[in-house]
Design an enzyme around this catalytic site. Structure first.
Site, PDB file in Angstrom:
ATOM      1  N   ASN A  15     -16.242  -3.053  46.065  1.00 47.14           N
ATOM      2  CA  ASN A  15     -15.164  -2.727  44.880  1.00 47.14           C
ATOM      3  C   ASN A  15     -13.831  -3.576  44.728  1.00 47.14           C
ATOM      4  O   ASN A  15     -13.536  -3.707  43.677  1.00 47.14           O
ATOM      5  CB  ASN A  15     -14.580  -0.758  45.842  1.00 47.14           C
ATOM      6  CG  ASN A  15     -15.644  -0.433  45.014  1.00 47.14           C
ATOM      7  OD1 ASN A  15     -16.720  -0.182  44.770  1.00 47.14           O
ATOM      8  ND2 ASN A  15     -15.693   0.598  45.638  1.00 47.14           N
TER       9      ASN A  15
ATOM     10  N   ARG B 189     -19.820   2.121  36.708  1.00 46.59           N
ATOM     11  CA  ARG B 189     -18.844   2.701  36.232  1.00 46.59           C
ATOM     12  C   ARG B 189     -17.386   0.958  36.401  1.00 46.59           C
ATOM     13  O   ARG B 189     -17.196   1.201  35.717  1.00 46.59           O
ATOM     14  CB  ARG B 189     -18.055   3.312  37.571  1.00 46.59           C
ATOM     15  CG  ARG B 189     -17.162   3.616  38.089  1.00 46.59           C
ATOM     16  CD  ARG B 189     -16.918   5.629  36.997  1.00 46.59           C
ATOM     17  NE  ARG B 189     -16.256   5.885  36.807  1.00 46.59           N
ATOM     18  CZ  ARG B 189     -15.789   6.276  35.955  1.00 46.59           C
ATOM     19  NH1 ARG B 189     -17.214   7.100  34.944  1.00 46.59           N
ATOM     20  NH2 ARG B 189     -14.579   7.570  35.288  1.00 46.59           N
TER      21      ARG B 189
ATOM     22  N   CYS C 186     -21.951   6.726  39.710  1.00 45.50           N
ATOM     23  CA  CYS C 186     -22.173   7.413  40.090  1.00 45.50           C
ATOM     24  C   CYS C 186     -21.370   9.059  39.621  1.00 45.50           C
ATOM     25  O   CYS C 186     -20.590   8.993  39.092  1.00 45.50           O
ATOM     26  CB  CYS C 186     -22.196   7.499  41.507  1.00 45.50           C
ATOM     27  SG  CYS C 186     -22.704   6.220  42.361  1.00 45.50           S
TER      28      CYS C 186
ATOM     29  N   PRO D 148     -11.908  10.976  34.929  1.00 49.77           N
ATOM     30  CA  PRO D 148     -11.217  10.665  33.536  1.00 49.77           C
ATOM     31  C   PRO D 148     -10.718   8.913  33.533  1.00 49.77           C
ATOM     32  O   PRO D 148     -10.500   8.814  34.963  1.00 49.77           O
ATOM     33  CB  PRO D 148     -10.523  11.801  33.995  1.00 49.77           C
ATOM     34  CG  PRO D 148      -9.716  12.259  35.139  1.00 49.77           C
ATOM     35  CD  PRO D 148     -11.626  11.622  35.804  1.00 49.77           C
ATOM     36  N   ILE D 149     -10.302   8.902  32.517  1.00 53.47           N
ATOM     37  CA  ILE D 149      -9.753   6.607  32.624  1.00 53.47           C
ATOM     38  C   ILE D 149      -8.778   7.313  31.647  1.00 53.47           C
ATOM     39  O   ILE D 149      -7.830   6.540  31.218  1.00 53.47           O
ATOM     40  CB  ILE D 149     -10.303   6.438  31.968  1.00 53.47           C
ATOM     41  CG1 ILE D 149     -11.433   6.787  30.521  1.00 53.47           C
ATOM     42  CG2 ILE D 149     -11.938   5.913  32.817  1.00 53.47           C
ATOM     43  CD1 ILE D 149     -11.812   5.286  30.131  1.00 53.47           C
ATOM     44  N   ASP D 150      -7.576   8.395  32.071  1.00 54.63           N
ATOM     45  CA  ASP D 150      -6.623   9.039  31.292  1.00 54.63           C
ATOM     46  C   ASP D 150      -5.701   7.495  31.702  1.00 54.63           C
ATOM     47  O   ASP D 150      -4.993   7.226  30.756  1.00 54.63           O
ATOM     48  CB  ASP D 150      -5.952  10.806  31.587  1.00 54.63           C
ATOM     49  CG  ASP D 150      -6.036  10.539  32.656  1.00 54.63           C
ATOM     50  OD1 ASP D 150      -6.905  11.227  33.114  1.00 54.63           O
ATOM     51  OD2 ASP D 150      -4.855  11.066  33.522  1.00 54.63           O
ATOM     52  N   GLN D 151      -5.374   7.600  32.969  1.00 54.97           N
ATOM     53  CA  GLN D 151      -4.634   6.656  33.512  1.00 54.97           C
ATOM     54  C   GLN D 151      -4.871   5.545  33.228  1.00 54.97           C
ATOM     55  O   GLN D 151      -3.445   4.383  32.767  1.00 54.97           O
ATOM     56  CB  GLN D 151      -4.547   6.930  35.493  1.00 54.97           C
ATOM     57  CG  GLN D 151      -4.006   7.824  35.696  1.00 54.97           C
ATOM     58  CD  GLN D 151      -2.552   9.181  34.895  1.00 54.97           C
ATOM     59  OE1 GLN D 151      -1.385   8.197  35.280  1.00 54.97           O
ATOM     60  NE2 GLN D 151      -2.844   9.777  34.244  1.00 54.97           N
TER      61      GLN D 151
ATOM     62  N   ARG E 163     -27.172   0.218  44.032  1.00 54.95           N
ATOM     63  CA  ARG E 163     -26.189  -0.248  43.708  1.00 54.95           C
ATOM     64  C   ARG E 163     -24.918  -1.178  45.215  1.00 54.95           C
ATOM     65  O   ARG E 163     -24.272  -1.973  44.551  1.00 54.95           O
ATOM     66  CB  ARG E 163     -25.585   0.840  43.213  1.00 54.95           C
ATOM     67  CG  ARG E 163     -25.590   1.595  41.978  1.00 54.95           C
ATOM     68  CD  ARG E 163     -24.238   2.074  41.901  1.00 54.95           C
ATOM     69  NE  ARG E 163     -24.789   2.243  40.685  1.00 54.95           N
ATOM     70  CZ  ARG E 163     -24.801   3.810  39.861  1.00 54.95           C
ATOM     71  NH1 ARG E 163     -24.756   4.944  39.844  1.00 54.95           N
ATOM     72  NH2 ARG E 163     -25.012   3.615  38.802  1.00 54.95           N
TER      73      ARG E 163
END
Ligand code: EPU
Length: 421
Positions: free
Chosen positions: A23, A93, A117, A123-126, A400
């Site tokens: 990550n 992602r 995954c 969500p990606i609102d932030q 992955r």
């Protein structure tokens, strides 16, 4: 389709060396497109998520060289493309980091919605809130997010996140690093990979302070230049081998770790009965033959990571007594693996955000299906500890995020093979 075939019941023994953090790598590779000049990045894990990101960068005009395993030299100086290949973007992602990176470099971007995954609604609102605060005019459809500067232009600003989000923190950092003025991210994520990204960008000439606390400050600079950087070791890969050592009754020296990053995981495994010894950059984890039940609640760093929920659940399934495992980041994550563990003899009762795990003397082999990366890792651990043969399907999820899994486990004495089904 390939599967893992595991003949379980052998305690893991020996030494395993941990790879670079997935990550961190998936944030740092897109960050390289902010740099004019050549970046030599070391400790890059050879996993499918990284390979896809490198293909995306290359297809956008980045010059890539991989002179030796774990080393990537990237030069994005000549890159002009602002629309990464949607088919590749949908494969993982972390491709959403191209939104922030392209906005930061070119002031505009057109990026397909990411895949990856899907153990929960993600969500990606932030992220979008952050981009808008920095002056982006954002068009969102079901397929993509497109951004260009608003009439007043892009500039640093204060962004207070409504939820602690790794992805939003990274994306806002990427978008802000080359903007005029100062950006302050409040309620930022504190994960080690956020600090690693800040260290990478600072090495290339950025001015970022506060990474690792809940307030990250970014003073925009005009340009980033090339340089050398080594990615930190993977906290979750290390935790996965530790859980595997404990579940199989083994004794493993886990090398190339930052013990401080591991505290949230090792303290729980020690509480459950494992013997943990920290050294400078390695940790020995030894089963004492007894495993007790525990209470674990996942939280953002420095809490117990949601990405270790499934692996510790396997240890709980083998512990004496009833453990309580509460998920506070992704409520639906239990559904990725609990039924599969039950088919191997585990007893798990899910009530809302909590799983009650009734410990058993052992698990038995079965054919099980990975539904996401960490769920897959947990099924591998369960198979290693179980009597008989376990077949894990859908292993592309596991590939992955775990470099040379079969090789590393085999070196620890595991009987695991990757076979074409
Ligand atoms: N959230 C929102 N809105 C947003 C962003 C997040 O509501 O705009 C919520 C999420 O629904 C979730 C929480 O905030 O409840 C935290 O999500 P976060 O944004 O931190 O997750 P992420 O950035 O999408 C990263 C890791 C995940 C890891 C989580 C939590 C990467 C590429 N992925 O995801 O890693 O589970 O942080 O630590 O860094 C994995 O490695 O297996 C994995 C899934």
């Amino acid at each position: 389709m390939a599967i893992y075939e595991i003949n379980g019941g052998t305690p893991l023994m020996g030494t395993v060396t941990i790879s670079g953090a997935k990550n961190a790598a998936v944030a740092i590779l897109p960050a390289a497109l902010l740099v004019k000049g050549s970046c030599r990045i070391e400790n890059v894990p050879d996993i499918s998520d990284v390979r896809i990101l490198l293909s995306i960068l290359e297809s956008m005009g980045a010059k890539l060289d991989q002179p030796e395993p774990g080393v990537v030299i990237i030069d994005c100086t000549e890159m002009h493309e602002t629309e990464p290949n949607p088919a590749l973007v949908r494969k993982l992602r972390a491709s959403y980091y191209f939104m922030g990176a392209l906005l930061g470099r070119f002031g505009r971007s057109h990026v397909a919605l990411p895949g990856g995954c899907s153990f929960a609604s993600r969500p990606i609102d932030q992220h979008i809130k952050g981009f808008k605060a920095l002056g982006a005019a954002v068009t969102e459809t079901d397929e993509y997010v497109e951004m260009e500067p608003c009439a007043e232009g892009l500039r640093g600003n204060r962004v207070s996140l409504d939820v602690v989000s790794v992805g939003a923190t990274v994306n806002i950092m990427l978008a802000a690093v080359l903007l005029p003025g100062q950006t302050i991210i409040e309620n930022a994520a504190k994960e080690p990979h956020i600090v690693d990204l800040a260290n990478f960008l600072n090495t290339m000439g950025a001015h970022i302070s506060g990474a690792g606390t809940d307030t990250v400050k970014i003073r925009g600079v005009e340009e980033l230049q090339g340089g050398y950087y080594a990615i930190i070791p993977d906290q979750i890969e290390a935790g996965t081998y530790m859980a595997a050592a404990v579940a199989t009754g083994g004794d493993v020296m886990v090398k190339n770790v930052i013990p401080k990053h591991m505290d949230c995981i090792t303290s729980k495994l020690a509480e459950m009965g494992a013997e943990v010894t920290n050294y400078d950059d390695c940790i020995r984890i030894r089963s004492t033959g007894k495993l007790s039940c525990a209470t674990v609640k996942t939280r953002p760093y420095p809490g117990f990571p949601t990405d270790m929920q499934a692996q510790i659940c396997v240890c709980m399934a083998l512990a004496s007594g009833i453990s309580r495992l509460t998920e506070s980041v992704y409520e639906t994550r239990f559904f990725g693996y609990c039924t599969e563990l039950e088919s191997m003899g585990a007893e798990i009762h899910i009530e809302g955000k909590t799983a009650m795990v009734v410990g058993k003397d052992g698990l038995h082999g079965a054919t099980v299906r990975a539904r996401d990366l960490r769920a897959g890792a947990a099924l591998v651990i369960a198979g290693l500890s179980a009597e008989g043969t376990t077949r894990v399907e859908n292993i592309h999820y596991v590939e992955r995020g775990y470099e040379r899994l079969i090789e590393k486990l085999t070196a620890l004495g595991a009987k695991i093979r990757r076979v074409e089904d």
